[in-house]
Design a protein around this motif. Sequence first.
Motif, short mmCIF file in Angstrom:
data_model
loop_
_atom_site.label_atom_id
_atom_site.label_comp_id
_atom_site.label_asym_id
_atom_site.label_seq_id
_atom_site.Cartn_x
_atom_site.Cartn_y
_atom_site.Cartn_z
N LYS A 155 0.82 -1.21 0.00
CA LYS A 155 0.00 0.00 0.00
C LYS A 155 0.86 1.26 0.00
O LYS A 155 0.32 2.37 0.02
N SER A 156 2.17 1.10 0.02
CA SER A 156 3.07 2.24 0.13
C SER A 156 3.82 2.47 -1.18
O SER A 156 3.72 1.69 -2.13
N ASN A 157 4.61 3.55 -1.22
CA ASN A 157 5.42 3.81 -2.40
C ASN A 157 6.63 2.88 -2.40
O ASN A 157 6.90 2.17 -1.43
N LYS A 158 7.38 2.88 -3.48
CA LYS A 158 8.45 1.89 -3.66
C LYS A 158 9.57 2.03 -2.63
O LYS A 158 10.14 1.04 -2.20
N HIS A 159 9.86 3.26 -2.20
CA HIS A 159 10.93 3.46 -1.22
C HIS A 159 10.52 2.92 0.15
O HIS A 159 11.32 2.27 0.83
N LEU A 160 9.28 3.16 0.54
CA LEU A 160 8.80 2.63 1.83
C LEU A 160 8.66 1.12 1.76
O LEU A 160 8.90 0.41 2.75
N THR A 161 8.28 0.60 0.59
CA THR A 161 8.20 -0.84 0.39
C THR A 161 9.57 -1.49 0.59
O THR A 161 9.71 -2.48 1.31
N ALA A 162 10.58 -0.92 -0.05
CA ALA A 162 11.94 -1.45 0.09
C ALA A 162 12.43 -1.34 1.53
O ALA A 162 13.10 -2.24 2.04
N PHE A 204 23.32 -5.40 5.64
CA PHE A 204 22.21 -6.17 5.10
C PHE A 204 21.06 -5.26 4.72
O PHE A 204 20.42 -5.44 3.67
N PHE A 205 20.77 -4.29 5.57
CA PHE A 205 19.66 -3.37 5.31
C PHE A 205 19.90 -2.60 4.02
O PHE A 205 19.02 -2.50 3.16
N VAL A 206 21.10 -2.06 3.87
CA VAL A 206 21.42 -1.26 2.68
C VAL A 206 21.38 -2.12 1.42
O VAL A 206 20.81 -1.73 0.39
N ILE A 207 21.99 -3.31 1.49
CA ILE A 207 22.04 -4.21 0.32
C ILE A 207 20.64 -4.62 -0.10
O ILE A 207 20.29 -4.57 -1.29
N PHE A 208 19.82 -5.06 0.88
CA PHE A 208 18.46 -5.49 0.55
C PHE A 208 17.60 -4.33 0.09
O PHE A 208 16.72 -4.51 -0.76
N TYR A 209 17.83 -3.15 0.64
CA TYR A 209 17.06 -1.97 0.21
C TYR A 209 17.31 -1.68 -1.26
O TYR A 209 16.36 -1.48 -2.05
N LEU A 210 18.59 -1.66 -1.65
CA LEU A 210 18.92 -1.41 -3.05
C LEU A 210 18.45 -2.54 -3.95
O LEU A 210 17.98 -2.31 -5.08
N TYR A 211 18.53 -3.79 -3.46
CA TYR A 211 18.11 -4.95 -4.25
C TYR A 211 16.60 -4.93 -4.50
O TYR A 211 16.14 -5.16 -5.62
N VAL A 212 15.82 -4.64 -3.45
CA VAL A 212 14.36 -4.59 -3.60
C VAL A 212 13.94 -3.45 -4.51
O VAL A 212 13.03 -3.59 -5.34
N LEU A 213 14.62 -2.31 -4.38
CA LEU A 213 14.32 -1.19 -5.28
C LEU A 213 14.55 -1.58 -6.73
O LEU A 213 13.75 -1.25 -7.62
N ASP A 214 15.63 -2.31 -6.98
CA ASP A 214 15.93 -2.76 -8.34
C ASP A 214 14.88 -3.73 -8.85
O ASP A 214 14.48 -3.68 -10.01
N LEU A 215 14.41 -4.64 -7.96
CA LEU A 215 13.37 -5.59 -8.35
C LEU A 215 12.06 -4.87 -8.70
O LEU A 215 11.38 -5.23 -9.66
#
Length: 252
Positions: A80-87, A117-128
């Motif tokens: 329900k959120s924008n992509k940045h909050l989702t990531a 881990f937080f930074v890596i997964f944040y960037l990875y999810v944004l890319d997905l």
Amino acid sequence: MKTSEILTFLKAEAFLLSAIPMVAIAASFFFEIGYLGFYGVPPNVIEVDLYTVIISCMCLVFLLYVVVEIFYTVINFARKSNKHLTAFCISLIPSLMVLLFAGLYRVSQLLWLALAFFVIFYLYVLDLIKQKGSVEVEAKKDESLILVDKFKGFLFVAILMAGLSLGVGYNVALEKVSYFVVGDDKVLVEIYGDNVVLAYFKASDSGGILTGEIEVVKLSEYTLKGEQQNLGKVRSVKDEERRANVEKVSKL
């Protein structure tokens, strides 16, 4: 979590659920390894009984429910959120797992790993999200996992539970203050079947100090005589030496 979501999860993760008894046995064994490791007892004396496995199964089911509940809550909020909050929300999951290990094993360096881990997964999810357009597409794709992916999931859960159980067992021993004292220099660590595990200690004003010497005797050949005492948190000789070295360095 809605009833439909629970049924969907039960269907999708039937393989993992059927493996709970196996994971419970492994978790019980690693718990005992962590517990005995504090006293310097080798793991070859461990015996995992049916009662322990049943308790482990109940704990695993409860833990699995809590984890799934948190996961679905985070995912539903993220949709329900924008992509940045989702990531951000999704990246919290692996980071919190690393923080849990940091707390159990008292390793402050893992805090940096949690941040990484937080930074890596944040960037990875944004890319997905950019590639797939939404998290829902990726979620639908995950529902068609093949058996190999299920087995990978089982291995991940088993390794995770083994690590958590090891840490919990060690912390249970670390925080223990009440012991059954045998004689003046031994405490009862555990009884496995006919094996009685005793650890030698020296009394001190701040609590008992483990000498590192242990004794394993047969219950059928040994009469346990003693009393329950509050010794406070016992420490190993290595911990005392480490603390003494730290005090020496601080005084320099």
